[in-house]
Motif scaffolding. Sequence first.
Motif, PDB file in Angstrom:
ATOM      1  N   ASP A   1       4.378  10.728  -8.945  1.00 31.68           N
ATOM      2  CA  ASP A   1       3.684  11.274 -10.113  1.00 31.68           C
ATOM      3  C   ASP A   1       3.328  12.742  -9.890  1.00 31.68           C
ATOM      4  OD1 ASP A   1       3.871   8.785 -11.300  1.00 31.68           O
ATOM      5  OD2 ASP A   1       1.770   8.243 -10.911  1.00 31.68           O
ATOM      6  N   ILE A   2       2.851  13.052  -8.696  1.00 31.90           N
ATOM      7  CA  ILE A   2       2.517  14.444  -8.368  1.00 31.90           C
ATOM      8  C   ILE A   2       3.768  15.313  -8.411  1.00 31.90           C
ATOM      9  CG2 ILE A   2       1.743  15.985  -6.512  1.00 31.90           C
ATOM     10  CD1 ILE A   2      -0.177  13.680  -5.680  1.00 31.90           C
TER      11      ILE A   2
ATOM     12  N   GLN B   1       0.828  -1.200   0.000  1.00 34.99           N
ATOM     13  CA  GLN B   1       0.000   0.000   0.000  1.00 34.99           C
ATOM     14  C   GLN B   1       0.870   1.262   0.000  1.00 34.99           C
ATOM     15  OE1 GLN B   1      -2.500  -0.408   3.439  1.00 34.99           O
ATOM     16  NE2 GLN B   1      -4.062  -1.585   2.338  1.00 34.99           N
ATOM     17  N   ASN B   2       1.921   1.240   0.797  1.00 33.72           N
ATOM     18  CA  ASN B   2       2.814   2.393   0.861  1.00 33.72           C
ATOM     19  C   ASN B   2       3.539   2.606  -0.467  1.00 33.72           C
ATOM     20  OD1 ASN B   2       3.881   4.560   2.457  1.00 33.72           O
ATOM     21  ND2 ASN B   2       5.847   3.480   2.408  1.00 33.72           N
ATOM     22  N   ASP B   3       3.902   1.522  -1.135  1.00 36.97           N
ATOM     23  CA  ASP B   3       4.552   1.632  -2.449  1.00 36.97           C
ATOM     24  C   ASP B   3       3.625   2.322  -3.452  1.00 36.97           C
ATOM     25  OD1 ASP B   3       6.799   0.380  -1.434  1.00 36.97           O
ATOM     26  OD2 ASP B   3       6.350  -1.574  -2.354  1.00 36.97           O
ATOM     27  N   LEU B   4       2.337   1.956  -3.431  1.00 30.75           N
ATOM     28  CA  LEU B   4       1.370   2.587  -4.327  1.00 30.75           C
ATOM     29  C   LEU B   4       1.212   4.071  -4.004  1.00 30.75           C
ATOM     30  CD1 LEU B   4      -1.435  -0.147  -4.528  1.00 30.75           C
ATOM     31  CD2 LEU B   4       0.164   0.557  -6.342  1.00 30.75           C
ATOM     32  N   ARG B   5       1.182   4.386  -2.732  1.00 33.81           N
ATOM     33  CA  ARG B   5       1.061   5.785  -2.319  1.00 33.81           C
ATOM     34  C   ARG B   5       2.294   6.576  -2.748  1.00 33.81           C
ATOM     35  NH1 ARG B   5      -0.878   6.069   3.807  1.00 33.81           N
ATOM     36  NH2 ARG B   5      -0.686   8.256   3.263  1.00 33.81           N
ATOM     37  N   MET B   6       3.466   5.998  -2.597  1.00 29.45           N
ATOM     38  CA  MET B   6       4.691   6.685  -2.993  1.00 29.45           C
ATOM     39  C   MET B   6       4.763   6.856  -4.507  1.00 29.45           C
ATOM     40  SD  MET B   6       6.198   7.798  -0.410  1.00 29.45           S
ATOM     41  CE  MET B   6       7.663   8.375  -1.254  1.00 29.45           C
TER      42      MET B   6
END
Length: 88
Positions: free
Chosen positions: A25-26, A15-20
Amino acid sequence: MSDAANKILEQLQAQNDLRMEAANDIAQAVAALVEAEQHLEQAKAGVKQSFAAALKKGWTQAELNKIGSPTRRRPRKKTNGTSTSDES
């Protein structure tokens, strides 16, 4: 560490990898925007200098206004064809 604890940690890491990834991207999009804004400011300065040079070379302000003075051009606002005063 137990298998249950390892599984929880793996799920949280995923989950943290997806958030990072989203945060990256931002960050890249913001960096691209900053760079584009810098290029825009440089281009605006170039246009302003070109118009000033044209005035020095004999063009009149009225003539230059016909092709669009950099200080007079503004982006047009998009309208949807209706106004709030038309609604009842």
